[in-house]
Design an enzyme around this catalytic site. Structure first.
Site, PDB file in Angstrom:
ATOM      1  N   GLY A  45       1.944  -4.057  10.415  1.00 13.53           N
ATOM      2  CA  GLY A  45       3.068  -4.175   9.493  1.00 13.53           C
ATOM      3  C   GLY A  45       4.368  -3.725  10.124  1.00 13.53           C
ATOM      4  O   GLY A  45       5.184  -3.046   9.493  1.00 13.53           O
ATOM      5  N   ALA A  46       4.594  -4.136  11.375  1.00 12.11           N
ATOM      6  CA  ALA A  46       5.709  -3.587  12.160  1.00 12.11           C
ATOM      7  C   ALA A  46       6.959  -4.444  12.149  1.00 12.11           C
ATOM      8  O   ALA A  46       7.891  -4.172  12.910  1.00 12.11           O
ATOM      9  CB  ALA A  46       5.248  -3.360  13.603  1.00 12.11           C
ATOM     10  N   ASN A  47       7.015  -5.470  11.322  1.00  7.91           N
ATOM     11  CA  ASN A  47       8.188  -6.344  11.338  1.00  7.91           C
ATOM     12  C   ASN A  47       9.287  -5.896  10.380  1.00  7.91           C
ATOM     13  O   ASN A  47      10.389  -6.437  10.378  1.00  7.91           O
ATOM     14  CB  ASN A  47       7.788  -7.788  11.011  1.00  7.91           C
ATOM     15  N   THR A  48       9.002  -4.880   9.555  1.00  8.21           N
ATOM     16  CA  THR A  48       9.992  -4.436   8.577  1.00  8.21           C
ATOM     17  C   THR A  48       9.724  -2.994   8.182  1.00  8.21           C
ATOM     18  O   THR A  48       8.666  -2.437   8.477  1.00  8.21           O
ATOM     19  CB  THR A  48       9.952  -5.344   7.314  1.00  8.21           C
ATOM     20  N   GLY A  49      10.701  -2.369   7.511  1.00  7.44           N
ATOM     21  CA  GLY A  49      10.514  -1.053   6.929  1.00  7.44           C
ATOM     22  C   GLY A  49      10.102   0.033   7.902  1.00  7.44           C
ATOM     23  O   GLY A  49      10.584   0.110   9.034  1.00  7.44           O
ATOM     24  N   ILE A  50       9.192   0.894   7.453  1.00  5.00           N
ATOM     25  CA  ILE A  50       8.735   2.025   8.260  1.00  5.00           C
ATOM     26  C   ILE A  50       8.118   1.556   9.573  1.00  5.00           C
ATOM     27  O   ILE A  50       8.345   2.142  10.631  1.00  5.00           O
ATOM     28  CB  ILE A  50       7.704   2.857   7.472  1.00  5.00           C
ATOM     29  N   GLY A  51       7.316   0.487   9.506  1.00  8.17           N
ATOM     30  CA  GLY A  51       6.631   0.014  10.706  1.00  8.17           C
ATOM     31  C   GLY A  51       7.593  -0.415  11.798  1.00  8.17           C
ATOM     32  O   GLY A  51       7.407  -0.079  12.976  1.00  8.17           O
ATOM     33  N   SER A 174      -0.694   7.850   0.908  1.00  4.32           N
ATOM     34  CA  SER A 174       0.391   8.045  -0.046  1.00  4.32           C
ATOM     35  C   SER A 174       0.057   9.234  -0.925  1.00  4.32           C
ATOM     36  O   SER A 174      -1.120   9.572  -1.127  1.00  4.32           O
ATOM     37  CB  SER A 174       0.562   6.793  -0.911  1.00  4.32           C
ATOM     38  N   TYR A 200      -4.055   0.476  -6.448  1.00  4.09           N
ATOM     39  CA  TYR A 200      -3.270   1.012  -5.331  1.00  4.09           C
ATOM     40  C   TYR A 200      -3.691   2.445  -5.017  1.00  4.09           C
ATOM     41  O   TYR A 200      -3.917   2.796  -3.852  1.00  4.09           O
ATOM     42  CB  TYR A 200      -1.780   0.966  -5.675  1.00  4.09           C
TER      43      TYR A 200
END
Length: 359
Positions: A45-51, A174, A200
């Site tokens: 998940g490295a294309n946006t946000g924290i990643g 989380s 979740y």
């Protein structure tokens, strides 16, 4: 004009204090200045946000970065941007869809062929409170993407991690795990009424249970594994929550939420800390709230549940089940129930939603 001075001063003070709380009391920058030249890092998940920010921070520290994403166009753009901002040419985009066991296996096969080592694995990708849906293999979307996909990915990379020891696995959970409950007989929400919030929380609790059980199994190998809550971070992850579904909350309340919610840059600091901090070498099986070690929820400390969840998960994703948990009639029944639910889900599954960075 004098009558406005006091209200404006109070408002400015409140805003300033809120920013200080957001930036420092809830985390601040990673205190470690350690660099990681020659080390290979995989981030999902490295294309946006924290990643994405985590990838950039670790690239700046000299790492060889493998960005695992579902959307390759966005991933290639992000990798190109990071190479430019860090002047590190060793930042690569690779396809992985955590809602597909086949995609995960193809990703790992490529890693084994192309990479000599894997020093750091950051299981970052997640979906949050999305509408009811199934993965390609019939799992509940949140359970499948947030937990099962990373469970399989990590297990398939264990030999590479062991060969590269000392190495680290970092699982993004989380604070929501404290509200989680593990229903071993219906992990995919096929029998009971689906509740996206509870689903979740269940997936995030499963991550903490997985972290502790994996750490136990990896004792003496030189591979450490820890879980973390990054804080409340402004990412795309919350797009299915009530705030983003309401015009009033998204327009009127957003400025106030901004004062309290961390940026992705700050949200990435706990992942960076667990990845590079020299003082954490050998530390394993722990849970971190931002950058402070905390005791996780009581239900995540139940080793019997952790072992049962591991064995069911291994069966569901096609791995050998553990010899550490006896194949009791109860265990066998739970596995059969879960497998039956998956089979039913495969006949009725819907199209997967997009995977985004965790927060």
């Amino acid at each position: 004009m004098n009558k406005f001075i006091l209200p404006v001063s109070v408002f400015g003070t409140v805003c300033g204090c809120a920013v200080l709380v957001k930036n420092y009391v809830t985390g601040g920058p990673c205190p470690s200045k350690a660099r990681i030249p020659g080390k290979t890092v995989i981030i999902t998940g490295a294309n946006t946000g924290i990643g994405k920010t985590t990838a950039e921070e670790l690239a700046r520290r000299g790492g060889r970065i493998i960005m695992g994403c579902r959307d390759m166009e966005k991933c290639e753009d992000a990798a190109r941007e990071i190479r430019g901002s860090t002047l590190n040419p060793h930042v690569y985009a690779r396809h992985i869809d955590l809602a597909s066991l086949k995609s995960i296996r193809n990703f790992v096969e490529k890693i084994h062929k192309e990479e000599e080592r894997v020093d750091i694995l950051i299981n970052n990708a997640a979906v949050m409170r999305c509408p009811p849906g199934k993965t390609e293999d019939g799992f509940d979307m949140q359970f499948g993407v947030n937990y099962l996909g990373h469970f399989l990915l990590t297990n398939l990379l264990l030999d590479k991690l062991k060969d590269s020891a000392p190495s680290r696995v970092i699982n993004l959970s989380s604070l929501a795990h404290i509200l989680g409950e593990i229903d071993l007989t219906d992990l995919n929400w096929d029998r009971k009424k689906f509740d996206t919030k509870k689903a979740y929380c269940q997936s995030k609790l499963a991550i903490v249970l997985f972290t502790r059980e994996l750490a136990r199994r990896l004792e003496g190998t030189g591979v450490t594994v820890n879980a973390l809550h990054p804080g409340v971070v402004a990412t795309e992850l919350g797009r299915h929550t009530g705030m983003h579904q309401s015009n009033f909350s998204s327009t009127t309340l957003s400025p106030f939420f901004y004062l309290l919610i961390k940026s992705p840059q700050l949200g990435a600091q706990p992942s960076v800390y667990l990845a590079v901090a020299e003082e954490l070498e050998g530390v394993t099986g722990r849970y971190y709230d931002v950058m402070k070690e905390k005791e996780p929820a009581a239900q995540s400390l139940d080793q019997e549940v952790a072992v049962k969840l591991w064995d069911i998960s291994a069966s569901l994703v096609g791995l050998e089940t553990s010899v550490s948990a006896p194949a009791s009639p109860e265990n066998v029944t739970m596995v059969k129930h879960s497998q039956a639910a998956v089979a039913e889900g495969e006949r009725t599954r819907t199209h997967p939603v997009e995977t985004v960075a965790a927060s």
